[in-house]
Design an enzyme around this catalytic site. Structure first.
Site, short mmCIF file in Angstrom:
data_model
loop_
_atom_site.label_atom_id
_atom_site.label_comp_id
_atom_site.label_asym_id
_atom_site.label_seq_id
_atom_site.Cartn_x
_atom_site.Cartn_y
_atom_site.Cartn_z
N ASN A 167 0.86 -1.20 0.00
CA ASN A 167 0.00 0.00 0.00
C ASN A 167 0.89 1.24 0.00
O ASN A 167 1.49 1.58 1.02
CB ASN A 167 -0.89 -0.03 1.26
CG ASN A 167 -1.66 1.28 1.43
OD1 ASN A 167 -1.84 2.04 0.48
ND2 ASN A 167 -2.11 1.54 2.65
N LYS B 197 0.02 4.29 -0.25
CA LYS B 197 -0.62 5.51 0.30
C LYS B 197 -0.45 6.65 -0.72
O LYS B 197 -0.49 6.40 -1.91
CB LYS B 197 -0.07 5.87 1.67
CG LYS B 197 0.02 4.65 2.59
CD LYS B 197 0.28 5.02 4.01
CE LYS B 197 0.57 3.75 4.80
NZ LYS B 197 0.32 3.89 6.22
N SER C 53 3.68 -1.88 10.35
CA SER C 53 5.15 -1.83 10.50
C SER C 53 5.84 -3.14 10.14
O SER C 53 6.79 -3.56 10.80
CB SER C 53 5.53 -1.39 11.93
OG SER C 53 5.08 -0.07 12.16
N GLY D 113 2.62 2.49 10.74
CA GLY D 113 3.56 3.59 10.55
C GLY D 113 4.28 4.01 11.83
O GLY D 113 4.92 5.05 11.88
N HIS E 171 -9.29 1.27 5.48
CA HIS E 171 -7.97 1.47 6.08
C HIS E 171 -8.13 2.45 7.25
O HIS E 171 -8.93 3.36 7.19
CB HIS E 171 -7.00 2.02 5.03
CG HIS E 171 -5.58 2.05 5.49
ND1 HIS E 171 -5.10 3.02 6.34
CD2 HIS E 171 -4.54 1.21 5.25
CE1 HIS E 171 -3.83 2.78 6.59
NE2 HIS E 171 -3.46 1.68 5.94
N GLU F 265 -6.49 4.89 8.18
CA GLU F 265 -6.33 6.31 7.83
C GLU F 265 -7.62 6.86 7.25
O GLU F 265 -7.97 8.01 7.47
CB GLU F 265 -5.14 6.47 6.86
CG GLU F 265 -3.82 6.34 7.58
CD GLU F 265 -2.67 5.82 6.74
OE1 GLU F 265 -2.77 5.83 5.50
OE2 GLU F 265 -1.67 5.38 7.33
N GLU G 71 -5.03 -4.87 11.00
CA GLU G 71 -4.03 -3.82 11.11
C GLU G 71 -4.24 -3.06 12.42
O GLU G 71 -5.02 -2.09 12.46
CB GLU G 71 -4.17 -2.84 9.93
CG GLU G 71 -3.92 -3.47 8.58
CD GLU G 71 -3.34 -2.46 7.62
OE1 GLU G 71 -2.26 -2.74 7.08
OE2 GLU G 71 -3.94 -1.40 7.42
#
Ligand code: PEP
Length: 256
Positions: free
Chosen positions: A11, A13, A211, A172, A97, A99, A166
């Protein structure tokens, strides 16, 4: 359709313009000589999808989108139809996701509509789920996952989908779930999927994301129930990403 293999999904992003996409994918194809040790899919930004689709034709590497709208067409300024993604050659679409949930207000209900639209168009959605650090510390992980899965998959009858666990605290941040933590949650998700989809649940992969790096990929994929990886930051460097993909050469996946 390849669903009997683990999946490594990159991904990107909001990274990589068209030139950078081309450079990365040409290098990736050289680095990942067939036969690939697992299924590989790349999720570039929308603007890079056409260039990526052209390069990936006949490469064995799949293409996916990072988001999608829940309607096939209409007055939805700035949105992208699942049909347009299929037209471009996308096989997958990430939905929910963290985010998107945290920064763009995506709810479980919106995820549900997007999954239905994606499946109707012929995309295989990857539904992301996971708890925040506060929720984990409050021992609410299972409760959160159950809610995200129940609402996200409400009314979905087709098992043409994958799940990505996730944990938000691992995305991240450099903090990865330990292999034991991942195994515990993945096994719970698999049990939930079985109770929901019966035997068809065998075809739903549960990817781990958060990560992932070359240093921890092998230990994660060795865990029962970890059927692949969703890789963010470490998918931006072609050498790093191909090392993660090649972990599957040795890292015995239990998915069958
Ligand atoms: C992601 O964005 O899905 C992700 C897992 O990111 P990272 O690997 O950078 O934690």
């Amino acid at each position: 359709m390849t669903i009997n293999q683990p999946l490594v999904a990159g991904n990107w992003k909001m990274h990589k313009n068209i030139r950078e996409t081309r450079e990365f994918l040409h290098s990736l194809i050289k680095l990942l000589r067939p036969p690939l040790p697992c299924e590989v899919a790349i999720f570039p930004p929308f603007t890079s999808l056409p260039a990526a689709a052209e390069i990936l034709t006949d490469s064995g590497i799949a293409l996916g989108a990072q988001n999608v709208h829940w309607e096939p067409t209409g007055a939805f300024t700035g949105e992208i139809s699942p049909l347009f993604l299929v037209e471009l050659g996308c096989r997958y679409c990430i939905i929910g996701h963290s985010e998107r949930r945290l920064l763009f207000g995506e709810t479980d209900e919106i995820c549900n509509r997007k999954i239905k639209a994606a499946q109707s168009a012929g995309l295989r959605p990857i539904l992301c789920c996971g708890e925040t650090l506060e929720e984990r510390n409050a021992h609410q992980t299972i409760e959160i996952l159950r809610r995200q899965l129940e609402k996200g998959l409400k009314g979905i009858t087709s098992a043409d989908l994958d799940i990505a666990y996730e944990p938000v605290w691992a995305i991240g941040t450099g903090h990865t779930a330990t292999p034991d933590q991942a195994a515990e949650i993945h096994n719970w998700i698999h049990l939930w999927l079985r109770s929901r989809f019966d035997d068809a649940a065998d075809h739903i992969r549960v990817l781990y994301g958060g990560s992932v790096k070359p240093e921890n990929a092998m230990a994660l994929i060795r865990q029962t129930g970890v059927d692949g990886l969703l890789v963010g930051g470490a998918s931006l460097d072609v050498n790093t990403f191909s090392i993660i993909v090649n972990s599957f050469k040795e890292g015995q996946s239990v998915f069958s």
